[in-house]
Design an enzyme around this catalytic site. Structure first.
Site, PDB file in Angstrom:
ATOM      1  N   SER A 195      79.287 -85.554 -41.515  1.00 46.74           N
ATOM      2  CA  SER A 195      79.306 -85.468 -42.972  1.00 46.74           C
ATOM      3  C   SER A 195      80.442 -86.223 -43.636  1.00 46.74           C
ATOM      4  O   SER A 195      80.357 -86.531 -44.824  1.00 46.74           O
ATOM      5  CB  SER A 195      79.361 -84.000 -43.409  1.00 46.74           C
ATOM      6  OG  SER A 195      80.534 -83.376 -42.932  1.00 46.74           O
ATOM      7  N   HIS A 235      72.459 -83.879 -42.647  1.00 47.18           N
ATOM      8  CA  HIS A 235      72.531 -85.213 -43.246  1.00 47.18           C
ATOM      9  C   HIS A 235      71.623 -86.234 -42.570  1.00 47.18           C
ATOM     10  O   HIS A 235      71.740 -87.429 -42.835  1.00 47.18           O
ATOM     11  CB  HIS A 235      73.978 -85.701 -43.232  1.00 47.18           C
ATOM     12  CG  HIS A 235      74.896 -84.871 -44.068  1.00 47.18           C
ATOM     13  ND1 HIS A 235      75.007 -85.011 -45.433  1.00 47.18           N
ATOM     14  CD2 HIS A 235      75.723 -83.854 -43.734  1.00 47.18           C
ATOM     15  CE1 HIS A 235      75.882 -84.139 -45.900  1.00 47.18           C
ATOM     16  NE2 HIS A 235      76.321 -83.418 -44.894  1.00 47.18           N
ATOM     17  N   LYS A 276      70.074 -80.728 -49.568  1.00 45.13           N
ATOM     18  CA  LYS A 276      70.562 -82.115 -49.634  1.00 45.13           C
ATOM     19  C   LYS A 276      69.372 -83.029 -49.893  1.00 45.13           C
ATOM     20  O   LYS A 276      68.976 -83.191 -51.042  1.00 45.13           O
ATOM     21  CB  LYS A 276      71.354 -82.447 -48.362  1.00 45.13           C
ATOM     22  CG  LYS A 276      72.624 -81.605 -48.265  1.00 45.13           C
ATOM     23  CD  LYS A 276      73.415 -81.879 -47.018  1.00 45.13           C
ATOM     24  CE  LYS A 276      74.747 -81.155 -47.028  1.00 45.13           C
ATOM     25  NZ  LYS A 276      74.647 -79.675 -47.074  1.00 45.13           N
TER      26      LYS A 276
END
Length: 403
Positions: A191, A219, A250
């Site tokens: 990250s 991610h 996200k």
């Protein structure tokens, strides 16, 4: 509590932080927790009445505000209301929760899935439920804080291997007792650095030393793989990860976390993990939004193509300006600044020119490795990225970070 007349450790910690924040605000260097007044088209935001280009967003495919996802959320509110009747095990499970978990399992090529109310809670509860005293957990040195906290909470023997260093990981696995339960856990995309775990080697080592494997795809979901399904697709290693963890906040524009795995593992977590048993269910609108988002990713592959183009443009452009972007190969692009003060100053220069970036400083990263943690998304236009790079470049030259 009278802070003026107390000098215990808690008071000192609070004072140190408040003094640091006060000093940053005094010198116009504090840009955290800025209220965004409105989300605007094209990955722009309205902050303090100013339109700014957003380069701190996790919405990698630009799905925030997508009409299909918004409509799904609205329909869920009309059908179920704004909340649930409590925890999932008792009165809180809705059909939309079951549908979401089926969608995730299919998307992640797994037998089943379970959802939680946050990504942080997912790592915390899953690791501490799977592992216990006498077991061994092996964690990459720069894994997310939620992974670290989950490992500590489990009570297992906690071993950290140097970042993406497979030789070091093998040494730790080799030295662990052969007759104990072992779990290797790592971020898929890290990250703060944007690089990718060496999954093929991790899989090889887990098989060799009989260790479970858990990968956090916060991610990489919607970012890696030809269809955006994640790191297994990226390396063509379907079925090699025992516990596939990810977030719904996200790339997926909702809130929550999930684990996809074999049915037996999911059944165990559903009846043993505290964050599932004792936390209220996801709100209907958020569950429906997440459910639709997974479908949009597959239906609109052009978003991933655009993201990959924008990522190459942003990384290549910043490197050509003389910036150190570490080993990133994803939409997370660190702009190395060195000392904390430089990262804060770079942020000020960018924000004053309507480029919304934020600094990551110690202790979130090692001292001397402070950075702008910039991100690009599928919603950015090439011309907007060029402008952002120009602003960052001018700031770097003004402050002496680049020549």
């Amino acid at each position: 509590m009278d802070f003026n007349n107390t000098n215990d450790a808690v008071t000192r910690r609070i004072k140190a932080m408040t003094d640091r924040i006060h000093n940053l605000k005094t010198h116009d260097l504090y840009f955290y927790n800025q209220p965004v007044e409105e989300m605007l088209p094209g990955n722009k935001v309205l902050v303090r009445g100013r339109e700014m280009g957003m380069y701190a967003s996790y919405s990698y495919l630009g799905l925030v505000g997508h009409p299909r996802i918004n409509e799904a959320a609205k329909k869920a509110v009309d059908k179920f209301g704004t909340g649930t009747n409590g925890v999932r095990t008792l009165a809180g499970t809705l059909t939309i929760h079951t549908e979401l978990e089926e969608t995730i399992a299919n998307f992640k090529h797994a037998e089943a899935a379970i959802t939680y109310t946050s990504g942080y809670a997912t790592n915390l509860t899953v690791i501490s439920t799977m592992m216990g005293r006498g077991d061994y957990v092996f964690s990459d040195k720069i894994n997310h804080a939620s992974i670290v906290d989950g490992c500590l909470m489990s009570g297992a023997e906690f071993r950290r291997f140097r970042h993406n260093d497979m030789e070091h990981l093998e040494g730790l696995l080799k030295n662990a007792p052969s007759d104990v339960a072992k779990l290797v856990i790592a971020d898929s995309v890290f990250s703060m650095d944007g690089d990718i775990i060496d999954l093929p080697k991790v899989v090889e080592l887990c098989k060799k030393y009989n260790a479970w494997l858990m990968i956090d795809e916060a991610h990489s979901l919607g970012v890696l793989g030809e269809k955006g399904t994640g790191i297994e697709e990226h390396f063509n290693l379907y079925g090699e990860i025992d516990i596939k963890m990810g977030t719904l906040s996200k790339t997926i524009p909702s809130v929550g976390g999930y684990v996809a795995a074999k049915q037996e593992i999911i059944t165990y977590l559903r009846h043993s993990s505290r964050a599932y048993i004792f936390s209220a269910a996801l709100p209907p609108a958020q569950a429906a939004a997440a459910n639709e988002a997974f479908k949009v990713i597959l239906d609109e592959p052009w978003r991933l193509e655009r993201l990959n183009q924008n990522t190459k443009q942003f990384i290549g452009g910043l490197k050509s300006l003389g910036f150190d972007t570490l080993l990133t190969e994803t939409a997370i692009v660190p702009v190395l600044c060195g000392e904390d003060d430089m990262a804060f100053a770079m942020t000020r220069e960018c924000q004053h020119n309507d480029v919304f970036v934020l600094p990551v400083v110690s202790p979130a990263v090692q001292e001397g490795l402070a950075r702008l943690r910039a991100t690009v998304t599928a919603a950015h236009e090439p011309s907007e990225i060029e402008r952002a790079m120009d602003i960052i470049g001018v700031a770097g030259k003004k402050l002496g970070l680049v020549k």
